[in-house]
Design an enzyme around this catalytic site. Structure first.
Site, mmCIF file in Angstrom:
data_model
loop_
_atom_site.group_PDB
_atom_site.id
_atom_site.type_symbol
_atom_site.label_atom_id
_atom_site.label_comp_id
_atom_site.label_asym_id
_atom_site.label_seq_id
_atom_site.Cartn_x
_atom_site.Cartn_y
_atom_site.Cartn_z
ATOM 1 N N CYS A 111 55.401 -43.875 12.638
ATOM 2 C CA CYS A 111 56.680 -44.327 12.091
ATOM 3 C C CYS A 111 57.520 -42.877 12.180
ATOM 4 O O CYS A 111 58.517 -42.990 12.030
ATOM 5 C CB CYS A 111 56.198 -45.081 10.701
ATOM 6 S SG CYS A 111 55.135 -46.536 10.828
ATOM 7 N N HIS A 253 63.165 -42.721 7.427
ATOM 8 C CA HIS A 253 62.421 -43.770 7.563
ATOM 9 C C HIS A 253 62.283 -45.532 6.610
ATOM 10 O O HIS A 253 62.160 -45.270 5.267
ATOM 11 C CB HIS A 253 61.026 -43.771 8.153
ATOM 12 C CG HIS A 253 59.704 -44.835 8.396
ATOM 13 N ND1 HIS A 253 60.321 -45.653 9.253
ATOM 14 C CD2 HIS A 253 59.120 -45.475 8.264
ATOM 15 C CE1 HIS A 253 59.013 -46.632 8.995
ATOM 16 N NE2 HIS A 253 58.128 -46.346 8.818
ATOM 17 N N ASN A 283 61.289 -52.899 8.615
ATOM 18 C CA ASN A 283 60.931 -51.415 8.862
ATOM 19 C C ASN A 283 60.485 -52.248 10.606
ATOM 20 O O ASN A 283 59.256 -52.162 10.721
ATOM 21 C CB ASN A 283 59.312 -51.216 7.987
ATOM 22 C CG ASN A 283 58.450 -50.101 8.311
ATOM 23 O OD1 ASN A 283 58.956 -49.621 10.121
ATOM 24 N ND2 ASN A 283 57.778 -49.724 7.981
HETATM 25 C C1 4VN Z 1 55.741 -45.695 4.696
HETATM 26 C C2 4VN Z 1 55.269 -46.526 3.844
HETATM 27 C C3 4VN Z 1 54.972 -48.100 4.263
HETATM 28 C C4 4VN Z 1 54.927 -49.189 3.235
HETATM 29 C C5 4VN Z 1 53.685 -48.989 2.302
HETATM 30 C C6 4VN Z 1 53.602 -49.733 1.066
HETATM 31 C C7 4VN Z 1 54.760 -50.705 1.513
HETATM 32 C C8 4VN Z 1 55.347 -49.444 2.871
HETATM 33 C C9 4VN Z 1 52.968 -51.242 -0.489
HETATM 34 C C10 4VN Z 1 53.462 -51.964 -2.082
HETATM 35 C C11 4VN Z 1 54.428 -53.650 -2.139
HETATM 36 C C12 4VN Z 1 55.566 -53.003 -1.877
HETATM 37 C C13 4VN Z 1 55.321 -53.002 -0.345
HETATM 38 CL CL1 4VN Z 1 55.376 -46.341 2.594
HETATM 39 C C14 4VN Z 1 55.030 -48.311 5.396
HETATM 40 C C15 4VN Z 1 54.972 -47.567 6.399
HETATM 41 C C16 4VN Z 1 54.600 -47.473 7.891
HETATM 42 O O1 4VN Z 1 55.747 -47.795 8.776
HETATM 43 C C17 4VN Z 1 55.165 -46.380 6.278
HETATM 44 N N1 4VN Z 1 55.747 -50.841 1.158
HETATM 45 N N2 4VN Z 1 54.355 -52.272 0.175
HETATM 46 C C18 4VN Z 1 54.007 -53.538 -3.964
HETATM 47 O O2 4VN Z 1 55.255 -53.104 -4.946
HETATM 48 O O3 4VN Z 1 53.528 -54.551 -4.632
#
Ligand code: 4VN
Length: 328
Positions: A111, A253, A283
């Site tokens: 990313c 990002h 994303n």
């Molecule tokens: C950067 C990030 C993420 C990412 C990681 C976790 C996440 C996005 C987990 C908890 C969930 C909601 C969604 Cl911060 C991914 C990448 C890869 O591009 C880079 N969302 N979540 C909840 O709230 O339980």
């Protein structure tokens, strides 16, 4: 002789998949996805591969600038979902757009890919050896997602974006004011995709090989981002000898809206200056920053030749993270 960003462009597949659409095969809900991530819908490929998305974005960039692909000296594609291990996606783009004079290669920093690729391209431009360079960020995340895993399948979308760097005729400052790039391979397990074991006739495995999809330690990535990204934002502003108020926009990002809010709070840059499109794209990995930059330029919120300063910050698998301040 300075170089600048003279054109931008993006492309997303036409199929829009809403959160509601996902509930047909995943135990999830529009409310949960939207509240926890800020995502409402995303574009999903129905067959176009990463080089198709990147080529479509490249064609738009060249069309807007009104130049032919033969004028391009190099193409760098940031991607973690290349069409193949060889040829590079950049070589496929070269062939699809007819950039016959260019040298071409991919960069994989997940990313953070677009930020790392832009840095690479900027150093080529700074060398004075090249006049025009295309930098693209493109990912088809839908081909590496485990569509049975609701914790990751709801997060990603497909798309590509990019920009053209060109040397001007007159003396001027470079469009890259500072950069701050990092990696921590020790924590690589936090995000993996298509990990491959050695498989050949001389190294037989007893059990059959599983298919490796994208796997993510969501908590781990969250913690990493909230610890590292505010610091790279502050450090790159310092390196550029600027103040936070000099930054017109932060283009981060688009991984998670709640996380962007937390970053904004921690660095004390108002959330109103954080550009956003995650609601409609999800994303898109390496595509996310250049897609958003192009949308901001198309809507007139950011103007080329305005001298405005925009901070790009990427973070993700590797681990990788980093920031660049551009002036338009
Ligand atoms: C950067 C990030 C993420 C990412 C990681 C976790 C996440 C996005 C987990 C908890 C969930 C909601 C969604 Cl911060 C991914 C990448 C890869 O591009 C880079 N969302 N979540 C909840 O709230 O339980």
């Amino acid at each position: 002789m300075g170089f600048k960003i003279t054109s931008t462009g993006h492309y997303v597949p036409s199929l829009v998949v809403t959160n509601e659409d996902l509930t047909e095969f995943l135990d999830t809900s529009d409310e949960w996805i939207h509240k926890r991530t800020g995502i409402s819908e995303r574009h999903i490929s129905t067959g176009e591969n990463t080089s198709d998305l990147a080529s479509a974005a490249a064609k738009k960039i060249l069309e807007k600038r009104g130049i032919s692909a033969s004028e391009i000296d190099f193409i760098i594609v940031a991607t973690m979902t290349p069409d193949a291990s060889s040829p590079s996606t950049a070589c496929l783009v070269q062939s699809k757009i007819g950039a016959d004079q260019a040298f071409c290669m991919d960069i994989n920093a997940a990313c953070s890919g677009f930020v790392f690729a832009l840095s690479t391209a900027a150093h080529y431009m700074k060398s004075g050896l090249y006049q025009k360079g295309l930098v693209l960020g493109a990912d088809t995340m839908s081909k590496v997602i485990n569509w049975e895993d609701r914790s990751t399948a709801v997060l990603f979308g497909d798309g590509a974006g990019g920009l053209l760097l060109e040397h001007g005729d007159e003396d001027g400052e470079d469009c890259i004011l500072a950069e701050d790039l990092h990696s921590d391979g020790v924590r690589y397990l936090a995000l993996t995709a298509n990990q491959k074991d050695v498989q050949n006739p001389f190294h037989a495995k007893e059990e059959s090989q599983p298919t490796y999809h994208l796997e993510m330690d969501g908590r781990g990535i969250f913690d990493f981002v909230i610890r590292s990204v505010p610091k790279t934002i502050e450090d790159v502003i310092k390196k550029a000898n600027l103040e936070k108020n000099d930054i017109s926009w932060v283009i981060a990002h688009q991984a998670n809206i709640r996380l962007l809010e937390a970053i904004s709070k921690k660095v004390k840059i108002p959330f109103s200056r954080f550009a956003r499109n995650i609601a409609t794209t999800g994303n898109t990995s390496a595509g996310s920053i250049p897609i958003l930059l192009d949308q901001m330029i198309e809507s007139g919120e950011i103007k080329l030749d305005s001298k405005e300063k925009v901070l790009l910050t990427g973070f993700g698998g590797g681990l990788t993270w980093g920031s660049i301040i551009i002036t338009l």
